[in-house]
Design a protein around this motif. Sequence first.
Motif, PDB file in Angstrom:
ATOM      1  N   SER A  44     -25.834 -18.581   5.222  1.00 14.26           N
ATOM      2  CA  SER A  44     -24.570 -17.835   5.209  1.00 14.26           C
ATOM      3  C   SER A  44     -24.745 -16.510   4.477  1.00 14.26           C
ATOM      4  O   SER A  44     -25.662 -16.333   3.667  1.00 14.26           O
ATOM      5  CB  SER A  44     -23.476 -18.661   4.519  1.00 14.26           C
ATOM      6  OG  SER A  44     -23.759 -18.794   3.132  1.00 14.26           O
ATOM      7  N   ASN A  45     -23.845 -15.583   4.763  1.00 17.44           N
ATOM      8  CA  ASN A  45     -23.870 -14.296   4.057  1.00 17.44           C
ATOM      9  C   ASN A  45     -23.736 -14.485   2.552  1.00 17.44           C
ATOM     10  O   ASN A  45     -24.363 -13.773   1.763  1.00 17.44           O
ATOM     11  CB  ASN A  45     -22.745 -13.397   4.566  1.00 17.44           C
ATOM     12  CG  ASN A  45     -23.093 -12.729   5.878  1.00 17.44           C
ATOM     13  OD1 ASN A  45     -24.253 -12.701   6.290  1.00 17.44           O
ATOM     14  ND2 ASN A  45     -22.085 -12.194   6.553  1.00 17.44           N
ATOM     15  N   GLU A  46     -22.902 -15.435   2.140  1.00 13.96           N
ATOM     16  CA  GLU A  46     -22.671 -15.654   0.714  1.00 13.96           C
ATOM     17  C   GLU A  46     -23.962 -16.053  -0.006  1.00 13.96           C
ATOM     18  O   GLU A  46     -24.285 -15.520  -1.080  1.00 13.96           O
ATOM     19  CB  GLU A  46     -21.607 -16.735   0.501  1.00 13.96           C
ATOM     20  CG  GLU A  46     -20.203 -16.334   0.895  1.00 13.96           C
ATOM     21  CD  GLU A  46     -19.984 -16.303   2.402  1.00 13.96           C
ATOM     22  OE1 GLU A  46     -20.843 -16.872   3.135  1.00 13.96           O
ATOM     23  OE2 GLU A  46     -18.983 -15.719   2.852  1.00 13.96           O
TER      24      GLU A  46
ATOM     25  N   TYR B 140     -21.137  -6.078  -3.322  1.00 10.93           N
ATOM     26  CA  TYR B 140     -21.260  -7.380  -3.980  1.00 10.93           C
ATOM     27  C   TYR B 140     -21.833  -7.167  -5.368  1.00 10.93           C
ATOM     28  O   TYR B 140     -22.940  -6.658  -5.527  1.00 10.93           O
ATOM     29  CB  TYR B 140     -22.171  -8.297  -3.153  1.00 10.93           C
ATOM     30  CG  TYR B 140     -22.358  -9.690  -3.727  1.00 10.93           C
ATOM     31  CD1 TYR B 140     -21.377 -10.659  -3.568  1.00 10.93           C
ATOM     32  CD2 TYR B 140     -23.514 -10.026  -4.430  1.00 10.93           C
ATOM     33  CE1 TYR B 140     -21.542 -11.939  -4.082  1.00 10.93           C
ATOM     34  CE2 TYR B 140     -23.687 -11.299  -4.946  1.00 10.93           C
ATOM     35  CZ  TYR B 140     -22.710 -12.255  -4.767  1.00 10.93           C
ATOM     36  OH  TYR B 140     -22.875 -13.513  -5.289  1.00 10.93           O
TER      37      TYR B 140
ATOM     38  N   LEU C 194     -26.488 -13.134  -0.076  1.00 11.31           N
ATOM     39  CA  LEU C 194     -26.120 -12.125  -1.076  1.00 11.31           C
ATOM     40  C   LEU C 194     -26.430 -12.615  -2.497  1.00 11.31           C
ATOM     41  O   LEU C 194     -26.841 -11.823  -3.346  1.00 11.31           O
ATOM     42  CB  LEU C 194     -24.631 -11.784  -0.960  1.00 11.31           C
ATOM     43  CG  LEU C 194     -24.265 -10.865   0.208  1.00 11.31           C
ATOM     44  CD1 LEU C 194     -22.756 -10.780   0.366  1.00 11.31           C
ATOM     45  CD2 LEU C 194     -24.850  -9.473   0.001  1.00 11.31           C
ATOM     46  N   GLU C 195     -26.234 -13.913  -2.750  1.00 11.13           N
ATOM     47  CA  GLU C 195     -26.597 -14.445  -4.061  1.00 11.13           C
ATOM     48  C   GLU C 195     -28.081 -14.275  -4.322  1.00 11.13           C
ATOM     49  O   GLU C 195     -28.498 -13.924  -5.434  1.00 11.13           O
ATOM     50  CB  GLU C 195     -26.217 -15.925  -4.134  1.00 11.13           C
ATOM     51  CG  GLU C 195     -24.734 -16.193  -4.305  1.00 11.13           C
ATOM     52  CD  GLU C 195     -24.453 -17.675  -4.526  1.00 11.13           C
ATOM     53  OE1 GLU C 195     -25.224 -18.315  -5.267  1.00 11.13           O
ATOM     54  OE2 GLU C 195     -23.484 -18.189  -3.941  1.00 11.13           O
TER      55      GLU C 195
ATOM     56  N   SER D 106     -24.864  -4.695   5.980  1.00  7.78           N
ATOM     57  CA  SER D 106     -24.898  -6.010   6.605  1.00  7.78           C
ATOM     58  C   SER D 106     -25.010  -5.845   8.118  1.00  7.78           C
ATOM     59  O   SER D 106     -24.312  -5.029   8.726  1.00  7.78           O
ATOM     60  CB  SER D 106     -23.624  -6.790   6.258  1.00  7.78           C
ATOM     61  OG  SER D 106     -23.540  -7.988   7.000  1.00  7.78           O
TER      62      SER D 106
END
Length: 207
Positions: A195-197, A163, A200-201, A170
């Motif tokens: 969420s993973n998104e 990313y 990660l942000e 993960s």
Amino acid sequence: MSVFEEACYLSNQRWVASLPTEFEPIQFSIKHEKAMKILFDKMRGGRYHRLTRRVTAALIAAILIVSMTITAFAIPASRDYIIHKFFERSMYSVVNGEHTEVEDIKIAYIPAGFEVIDHYIDESTAYYEYQNANKDWFQVKKMSLYLKTNIDTEKNNYQVINYKSKSFISYISDNSNAFIWNDGRYEYTITGNLSNEILLEIADTVS
């Protein structure tokens, strides 16, 4: 393709995409045009062919060196790591990870509505836990490189996720999403029911 090769590929893609596609027309002087005409006439006559090939090879080598240098600066530093697999768990450890006193965590991006509900720091670990009104939560931990982190792989295996030119491991921790990575100086984990998104942000801004 290895993680490093993929990071180089993505970095070069972004660099090429950032280059301008339109240029203002260049007007050469009359003196320049005459000098170039003389040079081309000599090349057509068989002179300077060997010199031209050498210059071309040197230019190609220079371009490759510059490209590799830009890529090296674009890829964040990261230490090699090993994941030892056991019967019900795995263990993440940085190769030759030494003890470095940990500084407090900095997080540039925190989703709206989240507030700190727990925090501690000692010489080897810094920790923050955030929660919002809906009881959504996430935890961020920053650790000295000599520490090892257990990964629950009894029911779910880990995977590598890239990313923004960073590489994350993960995995699932107590039915929550989790990531682990290192920046060459410290080891980090982030865990939460987000969420993973979103995780990660957040992780991308942690230092």
